[in-house]
Design a protein around this motif. Structure first.
Motif, PDB file in Angstrom:
ATOM      1  N   GLY A 267      32.377 -18.171  -3.810  1.00 53.80           N
ATOM      2  CA  GLY A 267      31.635 -19.235  -3.156  1.00 53.80           C
ATOM      3  C   GLY A 267      32.503 -20.418  -2.782  1.00 53.80           C
TER       4      GLY A 267
ATOM      5  N   TYR B 182      32.010 -21.589   1.042  1.00 50.35           N
ATOM      6  CA  TYR B 182      30.933 -22.575   1.129  1.00 50.35           C
ATOM      7  C   TYR B 182      31.443 -23.962   0.760  1.00 50.35           C
TER       8      TYR B 182
ATOM      9  N   PHE C  61      29.015 -24.564  10.480  1.00 56.04           N
ATOM     10  CA  PHE C  61      29.041 -23.250   9.854  1.00 56.04           C
ATOM     11  C   PHE C  61      30.018 -22.336  10.586  1.00 56.04           C
TER      12      PHE C  61
ATOM     13  N   SER D  13      18.928 -24.566   0.801  1.00 55.30           N
ATOM     14  CA  SER D  13      19.947 -24.067  -0.128  1.00 55.30           C
ATOM     15  C   SER D  13      19.716 -24.598  -1.537  1.00 55.30           C
TER      16      SER D  13
ATOM     17  N   PHE E  65      25.934 -24.240  -3.706  1.00 55.60           N
ATOM     18  CA  PHE E  65      26.584 -24.091  -2.403  1.00 55.60           C
ATOM     19  C   PHE E  65      25.554 -24.167  -1.275  1.00 55.60           C
TER      20      PHE E  65
ATOM     21  N   MET F 297      24.169 -23.062   2.329  1.00 54.33           N
ATOM     22  CA  MET F 297      24.122 -21.917   3.241  1.00 54.33           C
ATOM     23  C   MET F 297      23.247 -22.270   4.439  1.00 54.33           C
TER      24      MET F 297
ATOM     25  N   TYR G 122      26.963 -13.839   4.873  1.00 55.28           N
ATOM     26  CA  TYR G 122      27.875 -14.680   4.088  1.00 55.28           C
ATOM     27  C   TYR G 122      28.481 -15.785   4.949  1.00 55.28           C
TER      28      TYR G 122
ATOM     29  N   GLY H 155      29.222 -19.407   5.762  1.00 53.69           N
ATOM     30  CA  GLY H 155      29.320 -20.675   5.066  1.00 53.69           C
ATOM     31  C   GLY H 155      29.875 -21.736   5.989  1.00 53.69           C
ATOM     32  N   SER H 156      30.290 -22.859   5.409  1.00 56.32           N
ATOM     33  CA  SER H 156      30.927 -23.922   6.190  1.00 56.32           C
ATOM     34  C   SER H 156      32.200 -24.392   5.507  1.00 56.32           C
TER      35      SER H 156
END
Length: 530
Positions: free
Chosen positions: A63, A67, A106, A120, A173, A175, A191, A193-194
């Motif tokens: 993660g 993220y 993202f 999230s 995290f 999302m 999956y 994320g940013s």
């Protein structure tokens, strides 16, 4: 056979399974050599790629690569904004308003919005102990606009920012909203994320290797990185996690420069690398890791406090630490349920180790001699050896033990099962926390007593939850210490959480790798490779 010899035998057996890992990195192509690639050995790579779903360290580390979080803590445990640009708190401490940093994006190109953050946090809070505490006091989350959102509480709570900035497993995290709408009973399949790296699903090998690429549109903060805070600057083009179930194979690969970094180096193998001038060995987690014993409180015999106390009274931490580490400079005996050296470390309620009394407690329990199922993760560099010591302790007390050995990822999945032991469930298991996971009664989710809503093991102890609420509701440091000591006394009376000692986690890396800093989790920003 002593514990150290047993642990070494475990590693030799695991070596049979290392062929796939060796093949995974193979010969690099010319194109790949043009990239800066950090190749890492992991004793296990995650199969459940959902850091909200489990407290597994491998999922947490996964993660942190892909993220980001609203807040985070530095090495002094000071909470700092991460995705958040600014925030305000109302005079009555019932409303928190957060504004996101500009430019958060993202990996799919969509901007990070307030709705993503709210969804999230709401998903994460259903599983995590600290999240559950915050959710229980939350009246509502409101999106003011795409970059601004508001938390309204039913009463003041002193751990709001600490909860949103939690560094230990599981981490809140952020999302995309569409992903965060996945029920917490199901694992996510997207999956996106940013964070500073993108998970490249097409480049890895199932069960052997995971690949991450630098996210060029990530906008780091301007402050220097410190643990999970500050500017997370990705300085390598690609990161490869390669599973080495046999630590000795990983040591040979590092010596031969086939990999660059071993994140979890077994202590007994450290001398082999310390003599190599081109390899650096370091204490990666200064706060240490802590082994702990977990009971399944839903079924006999450990729904009986006497059976649990029978184990508690027989646990000599030095046996566990010698079985795992051996070298006293890397471990310490500490029976506090809070991190050694933390403000809440205490010896309140700690019973003396006494095998005779342990046997008396077992005799006073309802245990009928039936086999108890002990889950053990054989390919974990820490859980495997510690579990072997636990098996010996259980037998010495008088339990009939059935050990079910499995790989770590299976272990993290099966320990969530609430089925009876005869139907695939379990009675007792051992795992580890890092120091930040147990610094106080709120962070240490193993202390939760909410039954089926508690952490795996599911103890039902409303009194301990009431004390944890009191701890979180007061801002008086002296009162917090008093309450923390009361919680520890109750914990030891009921034997719901048994620490097996603290040890320092080691890592090793090639001397052409720069910028590796001690941290409580795997944090790969700021690392470069010549």
């Amino acid at each position: 056979m002593n514990f150290r010899q047993s642990a070494l035998n475990w590693r030799r057996i695991a070596g049979i399974m290392a062929v796939a890992a060796t093949a995974a990195f193979g010969a690099a192509s010319t194109a790949a050599q043009a990239e800066t690639v950090l190749r890492m050995a992991k004793t296990s790579i995650p199969r459940i790629l959902d850091p909200h779903f489990t407290t597994s360290f491998t999922e947490r580390d996964f993660g942190y690569l892909i993220y980001d979080t609203l807040f985070a803590v530095d090495h002094t445990f000071t909470v700092k904004p991460q995705m958040v640009e600014s925030w305000t708190v109302s005079d009555d401490r019932l409303s928190y308003t957060f504004k996101l940093r500009d430019g958060l994006t993202f990996h799919n190109g969509a901007p990070v919005r307030s709705a993503d953050c709210i969804a999230s946090i709401q998903r994460w809070a259903q599983r995590d102990g600290m999240g559950q505490k915050l959710a229980g006091l939350t009246k509502e989350w409101t999106a003011v606009d795409d970059r601004t959102f508001k938390l309204t509480l039913s009463r003041p709570y002193g751990f709001v920012l600490e909860t949103l900035g939690k560094v230990g497993a599981s981490v809140p995290f952020i999302m995309p909203e569409s992903v965060a709408k996945t029920p917490i009973t199901e694992t996510i399949k997207d999956y996106t994320g940013s964070g500073p790296f993108v998970f490249d699903q097409s480049a890895g090998t199932s069960g052997v290797k995971l690949v991450f690429r630098r996210f060029d549109k990530y906008v780091p903060r301007s402050e220097p990185a410190d643990w999970a805070t500050g500017g997370k600057v990705a300085k390598v083009d690609k990161v490869e996690w390669i599973e080495f179930r046999d630590p000795m194979t990983a040591v040979n690969a590092l010596t031969n420069r086939e990999i660059d970094f071993i994140h979890e180096l077994p202590h007994d193998l450290a001398p082999l690398l310390e003599s190599d001038r081109k390899v650096k060995v370091m204490v990666y987690n200064e706060l240490g890791q802590l082994g702990f014993i977990r009971f399944n409180s839903l079924f006999p015999p450990f729904n009986d406090v006497n059976a649990r106390r029978a184990v508690l009274l027989a646990v000599n931490q030095k046996d566990f630490l010698q079985g795992l580490v051996g070298n006293e400079k890397y471990y310490s005996v500490c029976r506090s349920i809070y991190s050694c050296g933390s403000p809440y470390e205490t010896d309140a309620g700690v019973p003396a180790v006494d095998l005779a009394k342990a046997k008396q407690a077992l005799k006073a329990s309802s245990y009928d001699g039936s086999p108890i199922v002990q889950f053990a993760a054989t390919n974990s560099a820490t859980i495997g050896p510690l579990s072997e010591v636990l098996t010996r302790v259980l037998k010495d007390v008088g339990f009939n033990v059935k050990v079910e050995a499995m790989d770590f990822q299976t272990f993290t999945r099966k320990r969530l099962s609430q089925s009876p032991p005869a139907d695939g469930g379990w009675n007792i298991a051992l795992s580890t926390w890092t120091g930040p996971d147990v610094v106080d009664p709120v962070v240490n989710v193993s202390l939760g007593g909410a039954g089926l809503k508690a952490q795996w093991g599911w103890p039902s102890l409303p009194e301990i939850d009431a004390l944890r609420d009191r701890f979180a509701s007061t801002a008086d440091p002296a009162e917090r210490k008093t309450i923390a000591a009361e919680i520890q006394k109750l914990n030891y009376e009921q034997a719901i959480y048994i620490p097996t000692g603290t040890f320092k986690a080691l890592a090793a890396y090639a001397d052409n790798v720069k910028g590796i800093e001690p941290a409580p989790a795997l944090m790969l920003w700021g690392i470069s490779k010549n």
